[in-house]
Scaffold this motif. Sequence first.
Motif, PDB file in Angstrom:
ATOM      1  N   ASN A   1       0.808  -1.222   0.000  1.00 31.96           N
ATOM      2  CA  ASN A   1       0.000   0.000   0.000  1.00 31.96           C
ATOM      3  C   ASN A   1       0.839   1.269   0.000  1.00 31.96           C
ATOM      4  OD1 ASN A   1      -2.499  -1.370   0.025  1.00 31.96           O
ATOM      5  ND2 ASN A   1      -2.320  -1.695   2.250  1.00 31.96           N
ATOM      6  N   HIS A   2       2.124   1.142   0.271  1.00 34.80           N
ATOM      7  CA  HIS A   2       3.000   2.314   0.244  1.00 34.80           C
ATOM      8  C   HIS A   2       3.278   2.790  -1.179  1.00 34.80           C
ATOM      9  CE1 HIS A   2       4.784   0.871   4.358  1.00 34.80           C
ATOM     10  NE2 HIS A   2       3.547   1.329   4.460  1.00 34.80           N
ATOM     11  N   PHE A   3       3.024   1.912  -2.189  1.00 32.01           N
ATOM     12  CA  PHE A   3       3.339   2.285  -3.563  1.00 32.01           C
ATOM     13  C   PHE A   3       2.586   3.531  -4.014  1.00 32.01           C
ATOM     14  CE2 PHE A   3       4.744  -2.255  -4.287  1.00 32.01           C
ATOM     15  CZ  PHE A   3       6.063  -1.918  -4.515  1.00 32.01           C
ATOM     16  N   ALA A   4       1.374   3.687  -3.552  1.00 31.38           N
ATOM     17  CA  ALA A   4       0.582   4.838  -3.985  1.00 31.38           C
ATOM     18  C   ALA A   4       1.243   6.151  -3.570  1.00 31.38           C
ATOM     19  CB  ALA A   4      -0.828   4.746  -3.405  1.00 31.38           C
ATOM     20  N   ALA A   5       1.715   6.193  -2.317  1.00 33.52           N
ATOM     21  CA  ALA A   5       2.368   7.427  -1.852  1.00 33.52           C
ATOM     22  C   ALA A   5       3.709   7.642  -2.542  1.00 33.52           C
ATOM     23  CB  ALA A   5       2.558   7.370  -0.340  1.00 33.52           C
ATOM     24  N   ILE A   6       4.454   6.538  -2.744  1.00 27.95           N
ATOM     25  CA  ILE A   6       5.771   6.686  -3.371  1.00 27.95           C
ATOM     26  C   ILE A   6       5.626   7.126  -4.820  1.00 27.95           C
ATOM     27  CG2 ILE A   6       7.876   5.468  -3.998  1.00 27.95           C
ATOM     28  CD1 ILE A   6       7.413   3.621  -1.601  1.00 27.95           C
ATOM     29  N   LEU A   7       4.690   6.500  -5.559  1.00 30.43           N
ATOM     30  CA  LEU A   7       4.470   6.917  -6.943  1.00 30.43           C
ATOM     31  C   LEU A   7       3.878   8.320  -7.029  1.00 30.43           C
ATOM     32  CD1 LEU A   7       3.124   3.595  -8.487  1.00 30.43           C
ATOM     33  CD2 LEU A   7       5.305   4.699  -8.974  1.00 30.43           C
TER      34      LEU A   7
ATOM     35  N   THR B   1       4.576  -4.442 -10.412  1.00 33.25           N
ATOM     36  CA  THR B   1       3.714  -5.042 -11.432  1.00 33.25           C
ATOM     37  C   THR B   1       2.490  -5.701 -10.787  1.00 33.25           C
ATOM     38  OG1 THR B   1       5.662  -5.456 -12.795  1.00 33.25           O
ATOM     39  CG2 THR B   1       3.653  -6.672 -13.348  1.00 33.25           C
ATOM     40  N   ASP B   2       2.709  -6.331  -9.673  1.00 35.76           N
ATOM     41  CA  ASP B   2       1.591  -6.970  -8.972  1.00 35.76           C
ATOM     42  C   ASP B   2       0.608  -5.942  -8.433  1.00 35.76           C
ATOM     43  OD1 ASP B   2       2.853  -9.346  -9.517  1.00 35.76           O
ATOM     44  OD2 ASP B   2       3.876  -9.432  -7.565  1.00 35.76           O
ATOM     45  N   PHE B   3       1.114  -4.775  -8.093  1.00 35.92           N
ATOM     46  CA  PHE B   3       0.233  -3.718  -7.575  1.00 35.92           C
ATOM     47  C   PHE B   3      -0.630  -3.135  -8.680  1.00 35.92           C
ATOM     48  CE2 PHE B   3      -0.423   0.710  -5.998  1.00 35.92           C
ATOM     49  CZ  PHE B   3      -1.212   0.375  -4.904  1.00 35.92           C
ATOM     50  N   ARG B   4      -0.173  -3.228  -9.930  1.00 40.25           N
ATOM     51  CA  ARG B   4      -0.911  -2.791 -11.102  1.00 40.25           C
ATOM     52  C   ARG B   4      -1.274  -1.312 -11.059  1.00 40.25           C
ATOM     53  NH1 ARG B   4       0.176  -4.637 -15.104  1.00 40.25           N
ATOM     54  NH2 ARG B   4      -1.765  -3.953 -16.056  1.00 40.25           N
ATOM     55  N   LEU B   5      -0.383  -0.512 -10.499  1.00 44.55           N
ATOM     56  CA  LEU B   5      -0.573   0.954 -10.549  1.00 44.55           C
ATOM     57  C   LEU B   5       0.605   1.532 -11.304  1.00 44.55           C
ATOM     58  CD1 LEU B   5      -2.188   3.421  -9.736  1.00 44.55           C
ATOM     59  CD2 LEU B   5      -0.890   3.532  -7.620  1.00 44.55           C
ATOM     60  N   LEU B   6       0.397   1.780 -12.599  1.00 47.74           N
ATOM     61  CA  LEU B   6       1.479   2.204 -13.473  1.00 47.74           C
ATOM     62  C   LEU B   6       1.491   3.711 -13.701  1.00 47.74           C
ATOM     63  CD1 LEU B   6       1.224  -0.648 -16.125  1.00 47.74           C
ATOM     64  CD2 LEU B   6       2.614  -0.550 -14.057  1.00 47.74           C
ATOM     65  N   LEU B   7       0.714   4.444 -12.925  1.00 45.11           N
ATOM     66  CA  LEU B   7       0.711   5.910 -13.001  1.00 45.11           C
ATOM     67  C   LEU B   7       1.732   6.478 -12.026  1.00 45.11           C
ATOM     68  CD1 LEU B   7      -3.153   6.428 -13.075  1.00 45.11           C
ATOM     69  CD2 LEU B   7      -1.607   6.422 -15.020  1.00 45.11           C
ATOM     70  N   TRP B   8       2.004   7.729 -12.157  1.00 46.83           N
ATOM     71  CA  TRP B   8       2.927   8.404 -11.236  1.00 46.83           C
ATOM     72  C   TRP B   8       2.480   9.862 -11.069  1.00 46.83           C
ATOM     73  CZ3 TRP B   8       4.023   7.089 -16.205  1.00 46.83           C
ATOM     74  CH2 TRP B   8       4.373   8.121 -17.087  1.00 46.83           C
ATOM     75  N   GLY B   9       3.023  10.491 -10.044  1.00 49.01           N
ATOM     76  CA  GLY B   9       2.679  11.877  -9.770  1.00 49.01           C
ATOM     77  C   GLY B   9       1.267  12.014  -9.225  1.00 49.01           C
TER      78      GLY B   9
ATOM     79  N   GLU C   1      -4.685  10.298  -7.338  1.00 48.55           N
ATOM     80  CA  GLU C   1      -6.107  10.362  -7.647  1.00 48.55           C
ATOM     81  C   GLU C   1      -6.666   8.986  -8.010  1.00 48.55           C
ATOM     82  OE1 GLU C   1      -6.557  13.238 -10.687  1.00 48.55           O
ATOM     83  OE2 GLU C   1      -5.902  14.939  -9.434  1.00 48.55           O
ATOM     84  N   HIS C   2      -5.876   8.221  -8.759  1.00 46.87           N
ATOM     85  CA  HIS C   2      -6.346   6.880  -9.133  1.00 46.87           C
ATOM     86  C   HIS C   2      -6.459   5.980  -7.904  1.00 46.87           C
ATOM     87  CE1 HIS C   2      -7.122   3.778 -12.158  1.00 46.87           C
ATOM     88  NE2 HIS C   2      -6.443   2.949 -11.369  1.00 46.87           N
ATOM     89  N   HIS C   3      -5.518   6.127  -6.976  1.00 51.74           N
ATOM     90  CA  HIS C   3      -5.560   5.329  -5.750  1.00 51.74           C
ATOM     91  C   HIS C   3      -6.772   5.713  -4.907  1.00 51.74           C
ATOM     92  CE1 HIS C   3      -4.019   2.830  -2.530  1.00 51.74           C
ATOM     93  NE2 HIS C   3      -4.088   3.860  -1.686  1.00 51.74           N
ATOM     94  N   LYS C   4      -7.108   7.003  -4.866  1.00 47.73           N
ATOM     95  CA  LYS C   4      -8.295   7.428  -4.128  1.00 47.73           C
ATOM     96  C   LYS C   4      -9.558   6.825  -4.741  1.00 47.73           C
ATOM     97  CE  LYS C   4      -6.494  11.911  -2.571  1.00 47.73           C
ATOM     98  NZ  LYS C   4      -6.650  13.394  -2.681  1.00 47.73           N
ATOM     99  N   THR C   5      -9.631   6.839  -6.075  1.00 48.14           N
ATOM    100  CA  THR C   5     -10.793   6.251  -6.750  1.00 48.14           C
ATOM    101  C   THR C   5     -10.893   4.757  -6.460  1.00 48.14           C
ATOM    102  OG1 THR C   5     -10.534   7.892  -8.505  1.00 48.14           O
ATOM    103  CG2 THR C   5     -11.911   5.985  -8.980  1.00 48.14           C
TER     104      THR C   5
END
Length: 1211
Positions: A871-877, A906-914, A919-923
């Motif tokens: 879950n830390h990936f969202a903040a780091i990205l 890759t397993d987290f499947r969140l390939l966006l950044w910034g 916003e995508h993580h919030k959605t």
Amino acid sequence: MFMTCSQVQLKSSTRMLVIKILRDSGVFDHNWTELEMWLRRLDQVQEGSQEVIIRFLEQALVKVVSDPYPYTDKVTDYVQEASMVQMSSGQQDSDSVSIPISHIDDVMDMVDVIVETSEGLDEDVGVALDEEMILQAFPFSPLVMVALEARNKELTSKKSGDAVAVIQYLASILIDVLHAQRDPLALCLAFQSYDEELASLDPSSSVYIHLQNFYNYYSLWFPPSAKKSLFTEQGQDKMKVSEENEENSYHLLLKKVFVSGSTGDSQEDLKDSISRIPQDAFPLAVKHTLLCLQTTVDDFSKYKRAAGAALVGLFLDLLSSLLCKYQKEYQSQKEEEQKTESDLFLESDTSVPEPSGNTALDVVLPVIFRHPLLESWFLALERQSAPMHNLNPVSVKLLSSRLDQGVIQLLQCIAPLLQQTGNLHLVAKYFDAIYVSVLKVLENPPKSSAKMPHSLEALQRLHPYMDTIQLNELTLALLKLPEECLLKDDDDSDQNLTNYGAILVQLLNDSHGRKPCQEDLSFSVEHARGVGHLLSTSAGSDLETVLIDALRREPALAHVVEVDTLTHCLSKMNKTSLTIASLLVERSKTHRLQFELWCLHPGRAKVLRKKMETFLPLMDTYLKSAGRCQFTQMPKVSSAVLHTLKEAFWDKLVKGALRAETSEWTLEHIAVLSQLVPVADGSEVEQLMEELPEVLALPSAHDRWAVVDCVSQAADGAAGKGCSWRRALLAACMKCLTTTYGASKELEEATPEEEMILLSRLKDLMSLVSEDVPTEWNNLVKSGLKHRYKDCAFLEALRAGMERWYTADGPCTEDLLQLPVIHMMVTQHSLFIPSFLRSRDEEDARSAIRENLADLLRSIVTKCPSVCDRNHFAAILGAYGASLGVTDQKILFLLQAYEHNNLSLTDFRLLLWGPAAVEHHKTRKSLGKSLWQQPSMEEILTLLDRDKMMKTILNFPLHRKLTAEPGRSVLYEDRAIQDLHSIYDPCFLLPLFSELLRPELVVDCVRFVEMNALGLTFAALSSYDYSMRAAAYHVLGYFLSHMEGARFRDKKQLQCLLDVVKNGIRQENVRLPFTLGLFGARAAQVLLRPEEHMYIRATRFLLSYEYLDMRKVPDFYRLFYSSDVEHRVEREWILSLLSDGMRDKYCYELYDYQRIFMVIMCYYNSPLCDEAFQTLVMDVFLKASKIPKAAYELIRDHSLLTWIQNMLGKW
């Protein structure tokens, strides 16, 4: 219009118009100011006589303008006649007279040349025609000759009824012209010559009386040999009566004094009448006064000594009063101009300004101070260059004294205004005279100086306005005088200085306030030596500031100051004198030794103890200088001085250091105590080590840390004391920081300089303590994260502490905060999200707080993998920007650290950044997994900036490694790229492209090419890193497989491009020259734009070749030598490819193999190459010259330097 107009502004404009018209005629080039006198007198004519006077003046002006040359010749004749009269008068008095007084004969030989034309005068005569020569050659205008001729014709004609009004007007204006002369003899000869024609007039007529009065006045300037008897004495009484009925003006009063030859009781009336002089008549009043003064000086032998001296003094006083009025008028005029400029409601054309440089006030100062009489007689006797005269020595001395006093008064009156307006050059000759006369006086100074010479008096009053170089030389001359000339023998006097000594002290006092100039060493040496000597004799007690300034400006001067000066300063024991002592001790070994001997005097320790606060700055300076010069001093003497100083100061200094209050504790206390610690006893040092840490823990005692280094050196020598001392210091530093953070809870309220010093010392102490870490660390971490979360220095110190103590082989950390707790305190802080995440409107991507937080989190993750969570990936990205900036590189290291701990992005499947990632993580969290969809390729590619991608391609980091070596996290740096934040990081983009192009996903191939993603992949084939090239080949393979199943317009062209590149690769993971990779990137963009001309050329190339030749620039010769209509576009495209593709020696070898350099060098010199193409060619050579091999071979094989020299020669 001029006579009848009642409006002041219109009348002034008309007057200026008349003067301009007449001046432009060429007749009044050198006498245009005389026209103002004619018009001013015309304006004073009574109304009944105006028409007659205007008709008379009009006829005269028409005549002189239409045919000026005969009258100009007459003026020249009278100037020559006056010169001859003066020469004959001088020969008659040759037994007692040395030279004639007039200056007219100086220009007699050049009068004819000036009359004919002033053009080419420098070549004909050999000298420049200046204002003085013009004034002497043309003392009055030809209009005077015409007016006198018309007057005589009017008086001798039968119709002379209006002659009285004409005679009165002419008499008034001719007297004004006479008063404006510097040497009136030529004008008076003209008057006498024309008056001779009127001998037949009736003696009883009023005209005759007016002429007689006029003759009686101007004949005062005739020498006896030139004077003629023209009129009888019948009208003498009537003249007096008529004068009594005239207006009581300044000129009339001055005439009465001059004619009578005595001052009388009119001195007060004259000074009162000055206030009534109008501004436009002010220059005439000054010239009239100067004429009276000059005539009185010339005829000084005809007066009694007292009467002549009184007249000279009166005229000089009048000049001084006129200057005072001038200053008032000048100031009022400037104030009025400023008021007019600041008034926004006045129209721009409501007033007609005076022409610049021609106002009445502008001509006053040059008239006075450039007068030959004042310039030649000022300090003439003391300069030993008095003008030639016929006076006896007593009269000469009296006259010179009066003139000197008057001129000094004039200079003192006007010098401040001249300095303010930047016109001191007007009185430069007088300052030169002062300089020369003072030097003459100092060559043989009189024994008795009770009466000050005028030259010294002038120097004393006017030295603030004189040139610095002259004052320095005069000061040096005064310093070289014997001591008896500077000091009196009277011991009872507090200030035992002579006049010379007083002036010297005054010059020296003012020297440090003057603007410095280039001065020789001799002046500086004598300056310092003289000041020191005067100071040591108690004669110049106010010279302390001067000596301080000299020593600070030139430190080497301390060596020339006498030792007695140091002793005198030490005996005075005040702040200023001890400052001098400090400078001498710091910069001179001799003075330092003398000071040491002074300290070793019996009973000196008691005096120093009593005056400790006064002597402390001096002691600080001595101890610092002694520490720098240990090899050049006497060890025994220095050691004895140190013990003396310790005996005097140790107890008070230690007591002050251990006191919590800091009101009386200064930097000098700290420095002196630090220097005395090495000579202290062991028991004294141990006492300091035991009690000092408690004081250091207080926030108010931050300055005591300067003593710690010296105490630490002493503690290292004591067995078993070093470790406990360093641990106590570390604990004290932590306590001090904790207390400081608690006292200043907000970062804005803190003192960053003090906290930075403490944090720096904390990091130094961390490296020295490896066991038994103080538990104050826990409080520091908590307080710091609470109150200094945004302080980068604290975050760096926190990370350094974790790197030092939280290791497998480190000290026991059971009592310290555990890493998971610290990680929780960092990531769950209220300021973590706003400090770490990247906002959309953030302009500066180089956030220092984000960078330090990334370092801190990476250290924790590396040392404690258990804290990692997907879950830390969202903040780091959300904090990542995908650039090559330092902050983004460190965040990428943090992401790689998570992957090393088996948490894949890759397993987290969140390939966006910034911000898009946040916003995508919030959605995702709000909608849940059932309704959440993964981001599409379109959304991901939208985050890329097309121009930034092209910039990344052009500046691709060829030496960037895809994955860092194990255990090493080296930041990438490239000096050739000015801003790494402006390009993307291929280490992130290539894995991203690989994920986006997986076979099971839907891919928009056109969008992939449009966003330059394919171009970046082509550029990555030129990387020096094996893994980077392998990743690029992997992405190209995925993209080629997607191309087979895609359907879009330019599919076949792109497939052909990929096939050509693929067929050209004959080895596995081969590296392409950067030029070829750039060609592939640009060709891919061209193939998507069929409307462009290069689309045809690119497709033709792809259809012509089956593979890409790795040894050649693709299609160079065909594009460069194209004969197509759009050949310029093709040539520009290929030259741009050459310029942007020159990155390393392999690109150079590619160009050299095809002889491209030879081709473009020849093309540069051809007429077909315009400026734009020349710029592209020069860019190719400029980039090639930065490559060592290319620069060497271009010079050796292609004569690059000769070619450049040839190009520069053509420019």
